[in-house]
Design an enzyme around this catalytic site. Sequence first.
Site, PDB file in Angstrom:
ATOM      1  N   SER A   7      -7.610   9.837  95.345  1.00  0.00           N
ATOM      2  CA  SER A   7      -8.599   9.031  94.634  1.00  0.00           C
ATOM      3  C   SER A   7      -9.985   9.602  94.897  1.00  0.00           C
ATOM      4  O   SER A   7     -10.425   9.687  96.049  1.00  0.00           O
ATOM      5  CB  SER A   7      -8.536   7.584  95.122  1.00  0.00           C
ATOM      6  OG  SER A   7      -9.728   6.915  94.741  1.00  0.00           O
ATOM      7  N   HIS A  31      -6.579  10.497  90.801  1.00  0.00           N
ATOM      8  CA  HIS A  31      -6.720   9.054  90.561  1.00  0.00           C
ATOM      9  C   HIS A  31      -8.203   8.704  90.431  1.00  0.00           C
ATOM     10  O   HIS A  31      -9.008   9.042  91.297  1.00  0.00           O
ATOM     11  CB  HIS A  31      -6.090   8.319  91.744  1.00  0.00           C
ATOM     12  CG  HIS A  31      -6.051   6.835  91.629  1.00  0.00           C
ATOM     13  ND1 HIS A  31      -5.036   6.150  90.989  1.00  0.00           N
ATOM     14  CD2 HIS A  31      -6.890   5.883  92.104  1.00  0.00           C
ATOM     15  CE1 HIS A  31      -5.254   4.846  91.077  1.00  0.00           C
ATOM     16  NE2 HIS A  31      -6.385   4.651  91.742  1.00  0.00           N
ATOM     17  N   ASP A  33     -10.952   5.616  89.823  1.00  0.00           N
ATOM     18  CA  ASP A  33     -11.107   4.164  89.929  1.00  0.00           C
ATOM     19  C   ASP A  33     -12.294   3.682  89.110  1.00  0.00           C
ATOM     20  O   ASP A  33     -13.443   4.005  89.399  1.00  0.00           O
ATOM     21  CB  ASP A  33     -11.302   3.777  91.398  1.00  0.00           C
ATOM     22  CG  ASP A  33     -10.021   3.952  92.189  1.00  0.00           C
ATOM     23  OD1 ASP A  33      -9.022   3.333  91.818  1.00  0.00           O
ATOM     24  OD2 ASP A  33     -10.030   4.725  93.165  1.00  0.00           O
ATOM     25  N   MET A  35     -14.517   0.615  87.989  1.00  0.00           N
ATOM     26  CA  MET A  35     -14.863  -0.749  88.429  1.00  0.00           C
ATOM     27  C   MET A  35     -16.118  -1.223  87.710  1.00  0.00           C
ATOM     28  O   MET A  35     -17.045  -0.443  87.507  1.00  0.00           O
ATOM     29  CB  MET A  35     -15.120  -0.760  89.937  1.00  0.00           C
ATOM     30  CG  MET A  35     -13.967  -0.204  90.761  1.00  0.00           C
ATOM     31  SD  MET A  35     -14.263  -0.425  92.514  1.00  0.00           S
ATOM     32  CE  MET A  35     -12.912   0.531  93.213  1.00  0.00           C
ATOM     33  N   HIS A  64      -7.338   4.167  86.756  1.00  0.00           N
ATOM     34  CA  HIS A  64      -7.047   2.813  87.246  1.00  0.00           C
ATOM     35  C   HIS A  64      -8.205   1.902  86.853  1.00  0.00           C
ATOM     36  O   HIS A  64      -9.290   1.985  87.424  1.00  0.00           O
ATOM     37  CB  HIS A  64      -6.876   2.897  88.776  1.00  0.00           C
ATOM     38  CG  HIS A  64      -6.638   1.589  89.451  1.00  0.00           C
ATOM     39  ND1 HIS A  64      -6.713   1.455  90.814  1.00  0.00           N
ATOM     40  CD2 HIS A  64      -6.325   0.358  88.974  1.00  0.00           C
ATOM     41  CE1 HIS A  64      -6.454   0.202  91.149  1.00  0.00           C
ATOM     42  NE2 HIS A  64      -6.228  -0.483  90.047  1.00  0.00           N
ATOM     43  N   MET A  66     -10.163  -1.272  86.813  1.00  0.00           N
ATOM     44  CA  MET A  66     -10.404  -2.558  87.486  1.00  0.00           C
ATOM     45  C   MET A  66     -11.580  -3.222  86.786  1.00  0.00           C
ATOM     46  O   MET A  66     -12.677  -3.363  87.341  1.00  0.00           O
ATOM     47  CB  MET A  66     -10.693  -2.315  88.978  1.00  0.00           C
ATOM     48  CG  MET A  66      -9.444  -1.958  89.771  1.00  0.00           C
ATOM     49  SD  MET A  66      -9.817  -1.102  91.311  1.00  0.00           S
ATOM     50  CE  MET A  66      -9.989   0.568  90.696  1.00  0.00           C
ATOM     51  N   MET A 135      -0.891  -2.878  94.448  1.00  0.00           N
ATOM     52  CA  MET A 135      -2.091  -2.755  95.288  1.00  0.00           C
ATOM     53  C   MET A 135      -1.763  -3.164  96.723  1.00  0.00           C
ATOM     54  O   MET A 135      -1.258  -4.268  96.959  1.00  0.00           O
ATOM     55  CB  MET A 135      -3.224  -3.639  94.751  1.00  0.00           C
ATOM     56  CG  MET A 135      -3.817  -3.206  93.420  1.00  0.00           C
ATOM     57  SD  MET A 135      -4.433  -1.511  93.372  1.00  0.00           S
ATOM     58  CE  MET A 135      -5.662  -1.532  94.682  1.00  0.00           C
ATOM     59  N   GLY A 140     -11.397  -2.822  94.991  1.00  0.00           N
ATOM     60  CA  GLY A 140     -12.859  -2.862  94.971  1.00  0.00           C
ATOM     61  C   GLY A 140     -13.509  -1.791  95.826  1.00  0.00           C
ATOM     62  O   GLY A 140     -14.590  -1.329  95.493  1.00  0.00           O
ATOM     63  N   PHE A 141     -12.851  -1.398  96.898  1.00  0.00           N
ATOM     64  CA  PHE A 141     -13.490  -0.446  97.809  1.00  0.00           C
ATOM     65  C   PHE A 141     -12.463   0.505  98.405  1.00  0.00           C
ATOM     66  O   PHE A 141     -11.303   0.127  98.587  1.00  0.00           O
ATOM     67  CB  PHE A 141     -14.204  -1.197  98.946  1.00  0.00           C
ATOM     68  CG  PHE A 141     -15.232  -2.163  98.437  1.00  0.00           C
ATOM     69  CD1 PHE A 141     -16.520  -1.737  98.127  1.00  0.00           C
ATOM     70  CD2 PHE A 141     -14.896  -3.488  98.202  1.00  0.00           C
ATOM     71  CE1 PHE A 141     -17.454  -2.627  97.608  1.00  0.00           C
ATOM     72  CE2 PHE A 141     -15.823  -4.386  97.692  1.00  0.00           C
ATOM     73  CZ  PHE A 141     -17.114  -3.957  97.390  1.00  0.00           C
ATOM     74  N   GLY A 142     -12.914   1.695  98.722  1.00  0.00           N
ATOM     75  CA  GLY A 142     -12.076   2.623  99.473  1.00  0.00           C
ATOM     76  C   GLY A 142     -12.162   2.286 100.952  1.00  0.00           C
ATOM     77  O   GLY A 142     -13.022   1.520 101.386  1.00  0.00           O
ATOM     78  N   GLY A 143     -11.242   2.842 101.711  1.00  0.00           N
ATOM     79  CA  GLY A 143     -11.300   2.735 103.167  1.00  0.00           C
ATOM     80  C   GLY A 143     -10.927   1.381 103.745  1.00  0.00           C
ATOM     81  O   GLY A 143     -11.233   1.095 104.897  1.00  0.00           O
ATOM     82  N   ASP A 172      -1.379   1.834  96.082  1.00  0.00           N
ATOM     83  CA  ASP A 172      -2.803   2.202  96.177  1.00  0.00           C
ATOM     84  C   ASP A 172      -3.507   1.308  97.193  1.00  0.00           C
ATOM     85  O   ASP A 172      -3.536   0.080  97.039  1.00  0.00           O
ATOM     86  CB  ASP A 172      -3.433   2.029  94.784  1.00  0.00           C
ATOM     87  CG  ASP A 172      -4.894   2.449  94.706  1.00  0.00           C
ATOM     88  OD1 ASP A 172      -5.430   2.984  95.695  1.00  0.00           O
ATOM     89  OD2 ASP A 172      -5.496   2.230  93.630  1.00  0.00           O
ATOM     90  N   GLY A 174      -5.202   1.991 101.460  1.00  0.00           N
ATOM     91  CA  GLY A 174      -4.855   2.096 102.871  1.00  0.00           C
ATOM     92  C   GLY A 174      -3.717   3.055 103.180  1.00  0.00           C
ATOM     93  O   GLY A 174      -3.043   2.925 104.208  1.00  0.00           O
ATOM     94  N   GLY A 194      -7.368   7.782  99.100  1.00  0.00           N
ATOM     95  CA  GLY A 194      -8.776   8.137  98.943  1.00  0.00           C
ATOM     96  C   GLY A 194      -9.377   8.634 100.232  1.00  0.00           C
ATOM     97  O   GLY A 194      -9.555   9.841 100.445  1.00  0.00           O
TER      98      GLY A 194
HETATM   99  C1  DX5 Z   1      -9.370   0.510  95.713  1.00  0.00           C
HETATM  100  C2  DX5 Z   1      -9.030   1.677  94.817  1.00  0.00           C
HETATM  101  C3  DX5 Z   1      -8.335   2.773  95.527  1.00  0.00           C
HETATM  102  C4  DX5 Z   1      -9.153   3.418  96.627  1.00  0.00           C
HETATM  103  C5  DX5 Z   1      -8.187   3.710  97.719  1.00  0.00           C
HETATM  104  O1  DX5 Z   1      -9.800  -0.557  94.954  1.00  0.00           O
HETATM  105  O2  DX5 Z   1      -8.199   1.259  93.762  1.00  0.00           O
HETATM  106  O3  DX5 Z   1      -7.824   3.749  94.637  1.00  0.00           O
HETATM  107  O4  DX5 Z   1      -9.779   4.605  96.263  1.00  0.00           O
HETATM  108  O5  DX5 Z   1      -8.898   4.119  98.832  1.00  0.00           O
HETATM  109  P1  DX5 Z   1      -8.224   4.257 100.262  1.00  0.00           P
HETATM  110  O6  DX5 Z   1      -7.099   5.237 100.125  1.00  0.00           O
HETATM  111  O7  DX5 Z   1      -9.345   4.741 101.109  1.00  0.00           O
HETATM  112  O8  DX5 Z   1      -7.735   2.892 100.652  1.00  0.00           O
HETATM  113 ZN    ZN Z   2      -7.169   2.866  92.552  1.00  0.00          ZN
END
Ligand code: DX5
Ligand code: ZN
Length: 213
Positions: A7, A31, A33, A35, A64, A66, A135, A140-143, A172, A174, A194
């Site tokens: 991602s 991938h 994202d 948003m 993806h 969102m 999911m 909403g957020f990475g990490g 998708d 974590g 990601g």
């Molecule tokens: C979260 C995104 C993911 C995100 C995953 O809302 O849909 O695609 O990038 O990030 P990680 O792998 O860091 O959880």
């Molecule tokens: Zn995603």
Amino acid sequence: MLQIAPSILSANFGRLAEDIQKVEAAADLLHLDIMDGRFVPNITIGPMVVEAVRKTTDLPLDVHMMIVEPDRYLSDFRNAGADMICVHWEACPHIERTVDQVHRLGALAGVAINPGTPVELLTDILPELDYVLVMSVNPGFGGQQFWPRAVEKLARVRALRGDRDRPLIEVDGGINRDTAPLVRKAGAEILVAGSFVFGADDPARQIEILKAE
Ligand code: DX5
Ligand code: ZN
């Protein structure tokens, strides 16, 4: 066959083409994202950036969405170069129509479900889908930290699919070296990652780790 979809949310957007280059050979999909600050609290990219990414890579683009009312933007993302378009079940009151629209545009169609949405709600639409995205974080957020009950949910999607090989099962949120083996065992076939991929010095090596575990 297992596919890894890095991602770009965790990539360096000032050097996006360079970061994509680093995963080009090791990744199976890319991938992206999308948003809108409404369906999820965060705002990211739109069709313009997808189009720019399209010009830098030959990897299939897994978009993806969102966003609320995704139907309004399906053709924009397809024209920008999306090969796979995934909408959220929670954002689509007429999900069958939305999936049909994605197919008419010539893209693969996926439906994503949030942690709080039961997989059984997909029962009637399942034969029409190319992939299901489970999911394993609230989007909403990475990490963010992996939501452990996603493992059992993946197994339920697998059971719902029966002995067919479609829709493919994507996960998708974590995903890292510890959670990848769990989701793979539960039936996930596409792993989105990601921060685990782009948070390291050698993103391609991180992808190999996910494939090997
Ligand atoms: C979260 C995104 C993911 C995100 C995953 O809302 O849909 O695609 O990038 O990030 P990680 O792998 O860091 O959880
Ligand atoms: Zn995603």
